[in-house]
Design an enzyme around this catalytic site. Structure first.
Site: not given
Ligand code: KIV
Length: 278
Positions: A57, A128, A195
């Site tokens: 995204d 996520e 991340e």
């Protein structure tokens, strides 16, 4: 079609599967992943032998000109996933579920994940969050959709984090990221993106989990690495994140080419007779 025919067909057309990705961890071979948003770049990445091509995204920032990933819609993601699918022969294609497409209810999450597989041609989806999406991941896996998790600095939580902030820096915060990664594994995900976390935590999670970790700004010890294609190609303008490495300056090459074309047209040098029809 009988099962043996499926087996014969698979032999003819081998492409990356989640089993190949899992095997890489057990064989201590690094996993490579990059994002792509269109067919020509997908074709190039595939030819280069990238294991996982992800329609992230990050489409929002990298290609559509949004400030964050938050405005990206399912329709935009599907449009680009279909284009990427047409360019991929070998890599595992992962579709990234955009903000709002899986949070509200399990039914919406399942419906949108199915669209990535059915309409987009993805082989897996990514979403996520850790413990808070555990049940959703389990439900998708249960119905045969492979899931990649994503913890640490999850860009869709931009407002909740108060910006893009490295996660897991102190002991307590590190434990939270670890618990999230473990929850994703328990739910049955085949891998997880780590991340924006310290390299030490990236190492600890990678050692603790049986499933592969794919790092972005999570240090060198992860089982694999993913970057946004536009960051490695120098197509992100002045945005030069610390965790990314620029391997080319495609912006500069493009600028030169376009300036040359403009000059040639203005000076009557393009097209030539050879470039024209009789
Ligand atoms: O959106 C994205 O591109 C991503 C990857 C870089 C992990 O989430």
């Amino acid at each position: 079609m009988c099962a043996s025919r499926y087996i014969e067909l698979k032999k003819m057309d081998h492409h990356m599967t989640i089993n190949d990705i899992l095997k890489k961890k057990s064989e201590k071979k690094k996993i490579t992943a990059l994002t792509a948003y269109d067919c020509p770049f997908a074709r190039i990445l595939d030819e280069a032998g990238v294991d996982i091509i992800m329609v992230g995204d990050s489409l929002g920032n990298a290609v559509l000109g949004y400030d964050t990933t938050l405005p990206v819609t399912m329709e935009e993601m599907l449009h680009h996933t279909k284009a990427v699918r047409r360019g991929v022969k070998n890599a595992l294609l992962v579709g990234d579920m955009p903000f709002g497409s899986y949070q509200a209810s399990l039914a919406e999450c399942v419906g949108n994940a199915v669209r990535f597989i059915k309409e987009g041609g993805a082989a897996a989806v990514k979403l996520e969050g850790g413990r808070r999406v555990k049940e959703k991941i389990a439900a998708l896996v249960e119905m045969g959709i492979p899931v990649m998790g994503h913890v640490g600095l999850t860009p869709q939580s931009y407002h909740q984090f108060g910006g893009y902030r490295i996660q897991g820096r102190d002991k307590k915060a590190a434990l939270e990221v670890m618990k999230d990664a473990e929850a994703i594994q328990e739910a049955g995900a085949f891998s997880v993106v780590l991340e924006g976390i310290p390299a030490k935590l990236g190492k600890q999670i990678t050692e603790k989990l049986a499933m592969p970790t794919i790092g972005i700004g999570a240090g060198p010890h992860c089982d694999g690495q993913v970057l946004v294609l536009h960051d490695i190609l120098g197509l992100s303008g002045d945005f030069k994140p610390k965790f990314a490495r620029r391997y080319a300056d495609v912006e500069d090459i493009t600028l030169k080419a376009v300036k040359e074309f403009t000059r040639d047209v203005q000076e009557g040098k393009f097209p030539s007779i050879d470039e024209s029809f009789e």
